[in-house]
Write an enzyme that holds these catalytic residues in place. Structure first.
Site, short mmCIF file in Angstrom:
data_model
loop_
_atom_site.label_atom_id
_atom_site.label_comp_id
_atom_site.label_asym_id
_atom_site.label_seq_id
_atom_site.Cartn_x
_atom_site.Cartn_y
_atom_site.Cartn_z
N SER A 18 -41.71 -23.53 2.18
CA SER A 18 -40.35 -23.23 2.61
C SER A 18 -39.28 -23.68 1.63
CB SER A 18 -40.10 -23.85 3.98
OG SER A 18 -40.37 -25.24 3.96
N THR A 150 -4.84 3.06 22.56
CA THR A 150 -6.08 2.88 23.31
C THR A 150 -6.89 4.13 23.01
OG1 THR A 150 -5.22 3.95 25.28
CG2 THR A 150 -4.96 1.56 25.18
N HIS A 151 -8.19 4.00 22.91
CA HIS A 151 -9.06 5.13 22.51
C HIS A 151 -8.66 5.67 21.14
CE1 HIS A 151 -10.31 5.34 26.80
NE2 HIS A 151 -9.04 5.05 27.00
N SER A 272 -13.46 4.83 -7.40
CA SER A 272 -14.63 5.69 -7.27
C SER A 272 -15.17 6.01 -8.65
CB SER A 272 -14.21 6.98 -6.55
OG SER A 272 -15.06 8.04 -6.93
N LYS A 278 -9.04 7.64 -6.52
CA LYS A 278 -9.38 6.88 -5.32
C LYS A 278 -9.11 5.39 -5.45
CE LYS A 278 -11.52 8.02 -2.12
NZ LYS A 278 -12.81 8.49 -1.69
N ASN A 280 -10.35 2.59 -2.78
CA ASN A 280 -11.07 2.48 -1.51
C ASN A 280 -10.98 1.07 -0.91
OD1 ASN A 280 -11.94 5.16 -1.81
ND2 ASN A 280 -13.69 4.50 -3.05
N GLU A 285 -14.17 -2.49 4.66
CA GLU A 285 -15.40 -1.85 5.12
C GLU A 285 -16.54 -2.86 5.21
OE1 GLU A 285 -15.22 2.65 3.44
OE2 GLU A 285 -15.09 1.09 1.95
N GLN A 317 -39.85 -23.40 11.66
CA GLN A 317 -39.43 -23.39 10.25
C GLN A 317 -38.60 -22.13 9.96
OE1 GLN A 317 -41.81 -25.00 6.93
NE2 GLN A 317 -42.25 -22.88 6.43
N LYS A 320 -34.33 -21.55 9.45
CA LYS A 320 -33.42 -21.81 8.33
C LYS A 320 -32.84 -20.57 7.68
CE LYS A 320 -35.95 -25.94 7.90
NZ LYS A 320 -36.83 -25.44 9.00
#
Ligand code: ARG
Length: 455
Positions: A18, A150-151, A272, A278, A280, A285, A317, A320
């Protein structure tokens, strides 16, 4: 000599070893060992001459770990064995005395509890910074009108400051959850041995105090097989990154050309590879995408722990990797969020323009009818009729004639037009926690107090 005649099979060793992930526990392991050595000295297991020698060697190993010079070997099973091996290099047989009255089971539980406390506190501190950015933005945009949704459909106007503070309160609850995770981890398992306790009268409370724990665990079986505090951390981290994903999502939408509500500063955007025009919102995101990963970490550990017989099992174990993955993700996400908020610029005109959509006042008109004695449900229907009239021939609510309006309800008069004036829709939301300037200013005061009290 050992019980074993044969070496572990490499196919087993690959999964069993580990150090690749528990090496991060090394500093805690060494600090713990120094306290344990001192406790062994107090009961005469380690002599007054031996203690300084051991302590110097442990300090040296800590230094090697912190400076990146510590070398993990392929034969080291885990961080504890690696440290013990190195201690043997430095002090010879004396190294073997340190494991008196201690098992790797209470040792690892103590290490990870120390890590959980440290990272819970770190999360609270990063959250505090992010809350500070949100509060600052809310103050500076307290009277900028925007549509509330809303929505994701325009619903009622709100002030931008009010909207931003919604995220402030989410984060303040996150801080409380991380504080609770730190609290849950602050009872020390060390002294529980492998599962049943130890044969030595070690002063557990003294060691706990030295290591910054608030107390000691009351049951050695529970103590060596408890990982609730990691689950508490992961749960807090899951909810926190979920909140950040909602913020990220709004920023993606808001920074689009279609909305144009805000601009994310260049250093938090990408271009881009094919479309030169672009810019972005990759940072937002990524905030949106990180939550499921942390939730996966929590699900992993819940899966590991469920149905596990008492006490320790090697299954544990597996705590972790999900823990440290969540730590790295939540800490990086919070730091980036603060950075995005630091440089974000809002477009007042676009916001006000969108908030000026008169349809947002539909509820106001319904409330006017209620004030004149009509039940709300009925008023809702009347205003729905007015809206349909508008939609049918492309007019706004204030473009309807009083005659047309009164055809729907005799209760309406000139005040109908007054209610449709934009600022009144915002300022009428005077309920506690509402968006009116007065309520918002009380909310800002409360937020400042909460922030000042957060430690
Ligand atoms: N590396 C182990 C873990 O993280 C340490 C405890 C090992 N205990 C044992 N009895 N094999 O869980």
């Amino acid at each position: 000599m050992s019980r074993f005649r044969e070496d572990p099979d490499p196919r087993f060793w690959r999964l069993n070893r580990s150090v690749d992930f528990d090496r991060r526990l090394a500093p805690y392991d060494l600090i713990q060992s120094r306290a344990h050595a001192a406790a062994l000295n107090r009961i005469g297991v380690i002599s007054d001459e031996e203690l300084p020698e051991l302590d110097r060697a442990l300090a040296e190993i800590l230094d090697e770990v912190e400076s990146g010079r510590f070398e993990f070997l392929p034969a080291d099973e885990d961080v504890h064995m690696a440290v013990e091996r190195r201690l043997g290099d430095l002090v010879g047989a004396l190294a073997g005395k340190l494991h008196t009255g201690r098992s790797r089971n209470d040792q690892v539980a103590t290490d990870i509890a120390m890590a959980a406390i440290a990272h819970s506190k770190r999360a609270v501190s990063l959250i505090r910074t992010t809350m500070g950015e949100l509060l600052d933005l809310a103050r500076r945009h307290r009277d900028w009108a925007m549509p509330g949704y809303t929505h994701l459909q325009r619903a009622q106007p709100v002030y931008l400051g009010h909207h931003l503070l919604a995220f402030f309160w989410m984060l303040s609850r996150d801080a409380t959850r991380f504080q609770a995770a730190a609290e849950a981890a602050s009872v020390m398992p060390l002294g529980s041995g492998a599962l049943a306790g130890v044969n030595w009268e070690i002063d557990r409370r003294g060691v706990a105090a030295e290591l910054g724990f608030k107390g000691i665990t009351p049951n050695s079986l529970d103590s060596t097989s408890n990982r609730d505090f990691i689950l508490d951390y992961l749960s807090a981290a899951s909810i926190c990154t979920t909140h950040l994903s909602r913020l990220g999502s709004e920023l993606v939408v808001w920074s689009s050309t279609e909305f144009g509500f805000c601009r994310i500063a260049e250093p938090f955007t990408s271009g881009s590879s094919i479309m030169p025009q672009k810019q972005n919102p990759d940072s937002a995101e990524l905030l949106r995408a990180k939550a499921p990963r942390v939730i996966g970490d929590m699900t992993t550990l819940l899966g590991v722990m469920h149905a596990l017989p008492l006490a320790y099992g090697k299954d544990m174990q597996e705590d972790k990797e999900p823990f440290f993955d969540a730590v790295d993700t939540v800490e990086a996400s919070l730091e980036m969020t603060a950075g995005i908020l630091e440089g974000i610029v809002f477009d007042r005109e676009r916001l006000v323009d969108a908030a000026g959509d008169e349809m947002l006042a539909a509820t106001e008109v319904a409330d006017l009818l209620v004030r004149r004695g009509m039940p709300f449900r009925q008023a809702h229907g009347i205003v729905g009729g007015l809206v349909r009239l508008c939609v049918e021939d492309g007019r706004s609510l204030s473009e309807l004639t009083l005659e047309e309006v009164r055809l729907e309800s005799e209760l309406l008069d000139d005040e109908y037009y007054e209610v449709l004036r934009q600022s009144s829709w915002l300022e009428s939301k005077r309920s506690e926690g509402g968006t009116s300037s007065e309520s918002l200013s009380r909310q800002i005061d409360l937020a400042s107090e909460v922030l000042a009290g957060l430690s």
